[in-house]
Design an enzyme around this catalytic site. Structure first.
Site, mmCIF file in Angstrom:
data_model
loop_
_atom_site.group_PDB
_atom_site.id
_atom_site.type_symbol
_atom_site.label_atom_id
_atom_site.label_comp_id
_atom_site.label_asym_id
_atom_site.label_seq_id
_atom_site.Cartn_x
_atom_site.Cartn_y
_atom_site.Cartn_z
ATOM 1 N N HIS A 6 1.735 4.602 -2.820
ATOM 2 C CA HIS A 6 1.854 6.046 -2.581
ATOM 3 C C HIS A 6 3.234 6.544 -3.024
ATOM 4 C CE1 HIS A 6 -1.946 6.345 -0.594
ATOM 5 N NE2 HIS A 6 -1.601 5.623 0.448
ATOM 6 N N HIS A 60 0.838 -1.207 0.000
ATOM 7 C CA HIS A 60 0.000 0.000 0.000
ATOM 8 C C HIS A 60 0.873 1.257 0.000
ATOM 9 C CE1 HIS A 60 -3.671 2.327 1.052
ATOM 10 N NE2 HIS A 60 -2.808 3.092 1.693
ATOM 11 N N GLU A 61 1.856 1.288 0.886
ATOM 12 C CA GLU A 61 2.743 2.449 0.968
ATOM 13 C C GLU A 61 3.605 2.575 -0.287
ATOM 14 O OE1 GLU A 61 2.483 4.733 3.191
ATOM 15 O OE2 GLU A 61 0.963 3.612 4.299
#
Length: 354
Positions: free
Chosen positions: A23, A19-20
């Site tokens: 980003h 997920h990170e």
């Protein structure tokens, strides 16, 4: 058991790190300064500065973070997140959920790639004495495409959607000879039948067949399975909001880890255990993607919501919500989410004790 607990914790850690990473990649692509990108949490075991970004590996393999300039406060740096345009911010905020969804797709495809065939929601026959077969009812060759208004994406949806109906009267949509046929108020009652092996079972007396899987079938099945996971999140939220389910029916981290341990221990082979855990990992990945896009404070969806509100406010009144007030709201949302997590942990522990 310890092996499965470690595997479950690693699944959580990897999915949060993915997920990170979403980003991070989006931020880099949009020219946003990333001060640090970390895999894991806690004390740093390894660090390396490369350009403007510090890359680090931390002690606890439970996620990671992407620290962007201007993410939490205003910054004069032109490359700060706060100084980017609407579309750049939208892409960055949504990228984490997108990566989780892609991760779910990849896991599902890897699970189904070796499959020789799939069961289809196509009726191949009926049990002896089944009253559902008739000219005005169901027929051999019918493909069930919807049950009570919910689309049938994969074969397993049949049992799921049948079980959600407690009345015994269904609205079915079937595809027959290339045409869609509506069966409104179609009564179906579970009865005891004898299967093709001579064993008795309770069901509706409908048999379904399998189909040899081509590569395109596997791609389509992967996509449909992922979309089906999204639908399961929606159905769960609907049940919560309607009162059909309560907080005690939800599972927190402890409950999910417990489920992974169970499916691992119940598997007859190591390969089956890995496949079962991988399937749950795919479900969690898609769930994370959907839940993170809900318009709630502290979630990516909450940031997207404020982004849209601020864009509309600029068009209408030439003003935006001050960043500090938005951060206060996100902080309050984070506290509430942590409180909910604590409640779910205690609920999960209580279930285990019982």
């Amino acid at each position: 058991m310890i092996v499965y607990i470690i595997a479950a914790l690693l699944v959580f850690g990897v999915l949060i790190a993915v997920h990170e990473l979403g980003h991070f990649l989006a931020a880099k692509a949009c020219g946003v300064r990333v001060n640090e990108f970390a895999i894991g949490m806690g004390p740093a075991l390894w660090k390396k500065q490369k350009g403007e970004t510090l890359y680090s590996l931390r002690a606890f393999p439970v996620g990671g973070f992407c620290a962007m300039e201007g993410e939490e406060e205003e910054s004069d740096d032109p490359a700060a997140l706060s100084n980017q345009g609407f579309w750049q911010k939208l892409i960055i905020f949504a990228a984490g959920a997108a990566m989780n969804f892609v991760a779910g797709l990849v896991i599902i495809f890897c699970l189904y790639a070796p499959a020789q065939g799939f069961y289809q929601p196509v009726i191949s026959g009926f049990a002896e004495g089944c009253p559902l077969e008739s000219a005005g009812g169901l027929q051999t060759g019918d493909r069930i495409v919807a049950i009570d208004g919910e689309r049938v994406y994969v074969y397993s949806d049949i049992n799921l959607l049948f079980s959600l109906n407690k009345t015994g009267v269904f609205d079915l949509t079937v595809e027959r000879d290339g045409q869609k046929v509506q069966l409104k108020d179609f009564a179906m009652e579970r009865q005891t039948y004898t299967d093709q092996s001579g064993n008795e079972y309770s069901g509706y007396g409908i048999y379904f067949g399998a189909k040899v899987a081509t590569f395109s079938d596997k791609l389509a099945y992967t996509w449909n399975n992922a979309v089906d996971f999204v639908r399961m999140v929606r159905l769960s939220l609907q049940m919560l909001l309607s009162g059909q389910a309560g907080l005690r029916d939800l599972s927190g981290p402890v409950g999910i880890v417990s489920t992974m341990v169970q499916v691992g221990e119940q598997a007859e082979t190591t390969r089956a255990a890995v496949e079962n855990i991988a399937y749950i990992a795919a479900l969690i990945a898609v769930n994370l993607a959907v839940m993170n896009l809900l318009p709630l404070p502290a979630l990516d969806g909450g940031r997207i919501f404020f982004l849209i509100v601020n864009a509309a406010a600029m068009l209408l009144v030439k003003k935006q919500i001050p960043a500090k007030y938005e951060n206060y709201i996100h902080f309050a949302g984070l506290i509430l989410l942590l409180a909910l997590m604590v409640v779910l942990v205690f609920s999960d522990v209580g279930k285990l004790i019982k």
